[in-house]
Design an enzyme around this catalytic site. Structure first.
Site, short mmCIF file in Angstrom:
data_model
loop_
_atom_site.label_atom_id
_atom_site.label_comp_id
_atom_site.label_asym_id
_atom_site.label_seq_id
_atom_site.Cartn_x
_atom_site.Cartn_y
_atom_site.Cartn_z
CB THR A 1 -0.90 0.07 1.23
OG1 THR A 1 -1.81 -0.98 1.16
CG2 THR A 1 -1.75 1.34 1.19
CB SER B 1 -14.14 1.38 14.01
OG SER B 1 -12.85 1.21 14.53
#
Length: 445
Positions: free
Chosen positions: A226, A445
């Site tokens: 990434t 979250s």
């Protein structure tokens, strides 16, 4: 509930082990020398809910020769597909812009995601075209912008925010260190600091400048990760030479790092050369080629090491040095297997001189190994004598106190001599801490 559990575990870990994360602010660039002809910006467009910078653009008024390397993940994100198509179509010529967004990967988003990426490149072209200094047939036929995205997979971009943000970003392009930092900050996700490196070199009386920035902290494994990155230079480099330089730089930097062994859908690193410094074109046969190639590789290595230092929850920077391999492939196999081993990495975090885990990784790496000829050592970062753990297959009477002292430092080297041949490979990795679990458990979250 999960957050409380992870926080409690993290507290136990910090009490039991060394305690604090190393100070990483010292790695943030305070100034730089940047290539001529490039301007850029980084802003908060609203893609990230926390209000942080999430959109960057780099622009060259002069057309650039360009190349890029992309993820090998089968689920290639829309920006990867669109940027590859652009470079294939234009033959690596006449690129003017690179657009980055963070907070949304635009990966596994179907035809709609592809259209979004295409619209972003078209918008960048339209906004910057009035500032181009020259036009070619490529400029009319193909997009002149590349696009890179990073963030959560499976969600569509907030295209209205990106388009509006691009307008604002282009209105305030700049070339000072502040603007380079803005762009480097805008591509970050779980990174704790922006990664920006620049340098100047003189070749045969000509001064060239090279700069690069990258993002990455998790889902990092050789064959990129990434990881988004960009190198730019004002040197006049041919397309073939740009491609060759980029391949060499990546193979000796970003393809030699690991944080967690995962490979992303979005990995992209590009290299642009706009020739603004003037002079004769540098080809692969030019006397200046090797010096330029080595300078770009040096910047790539610096950025790759910064990515490892910023590994999610990382408290240690570990160099894995493999020598005496029978082949280049074997050396790379052993280095990457040690670098990716969760057991090895957790031992580093626990400051436990459990060299058996290192030896185990060597043994299952798939490389040719001669156990009676294998030697394993810890090399301290302070320059003191290496600590021999295994010599020619024989375990040593290890001074556990000294081993703990070496492992308590922020940096160390693991040296493995296979005793089988002349080949060597160096990788860079980090430890696994409780914070790595917390960061990734709470990512959405």
């Amino acid at each position: 509930m999960q957050t409380k559990i992870f926080a409690r575990l993290a507290g136990i870990g910090r009490a039991r082990f060394v305690g604090t994360m190393p100070d990483k602010t010292k790695f943030i660039s305070k100034s730089g020398t940047y290539p001529q002809g490039f301007s850029l910006n980084g802003i908060a467009s609203g893609v990230k809910a926390n209000g942080k910078k999430d959109l960057a653009i780099l622009f060259s008024s002069r057309p650039c020769n360009a190349a890029a390397v992309f993820t090998k993940n089968a689920f290639q994100a829309a920006p990867v597909q669109v940027s590859r198509q652009t470079l294939n179509g234009c033959g690596g010529k006449d690129i003017h812009c690179v657009v980055f967004n963070s907070g949304c990967a635009n990966a596994v988003t179907g035809e709609g995601g592809l259209m979004d990426a295409q619209l972003i490149t078209a918008e960048a072209d339209n906004l910057t075209r009035p500032h181009w200094t020259s036009w070619t047939e490529n400029s009319e036929e193909f997009p002149s912008s590349l696009v890179m995205s990073t963030g959560v997979i499976g969600q569509r971009l907030k295209l209205d925010k990106i388009q509006s943000g691009l307008e604002h970003a282009v209105e305030d392009l700049g070339s000072t260190h502040e603007y380079w930092m803005r762009a480097a900050e805008a591509i970050c996700t779980t990174d704790t600091f922006p990664k920006l490196v620049s340098r100047e070199l003189s070749i045969a009386g000509k001064v060239y400048r090279i700069a690069g920035f990258a993002k990455g902290a998790g889902m990092i494994n050789p064959n990129l990760a990434t990881l988004l990155g960009l190198f730019v230079t004002d040197a006049p480099i041919s397309v073939d030479a740009v491609r060759s330089i980029l391949r060499h730089a990546i193979n000796n930097s970003f393809n030699s790092i690991s944080i967690d062994g995962d490979t992303s859908t979005n990995d992209t690193i590009a290299f642009l050369a706009n020739g603004a410094a003037g002079g004769s074109e540098i080809t692969k046969s030019s006397p200046a080629y090797k010096e330029i190639r080595d300078a770009v590789t040096d910047i790539a290595q610096q950025l790759a090491k910064l990515v490892v230092r910023d590994g999610e929850g990382a408290t240690k920077f570990v160099t894995v040095q493999v020598r005496g391999a029978r082949s280049e492939k074997d050396a790379a196999l052993v280095a990457s297997t040690i670098s990716n081993s969760a057991l090895v990495k957790t031992a580093f975090f626990g400051e436990d001189a459990n060299w058996g885990r290192i030896l185990c990784a060597v043994g299952y790496s798939g490389a040719a190994v001669n156990p009676p000829a294998t030697t394993v050592s810890f090399i301290p970062a302070d320059g003191t004598e290496p600590l021999k753990l295994l010599v020619n297959g024989e375990p040593q009477n290890v001074d556990e106190t000294r081993a703990s002292e070496i492992l308590s430092q922020d940096e160390l080297t693991v040296d493995v001599d296979l005793g089988c041949g002349p080949y060597a490979k160096t990788n860079w990795t980090c430890d696994f801490s409780y914070d790595y679990v917390r960061i990734n458990a709470d990512y959405r979250s």
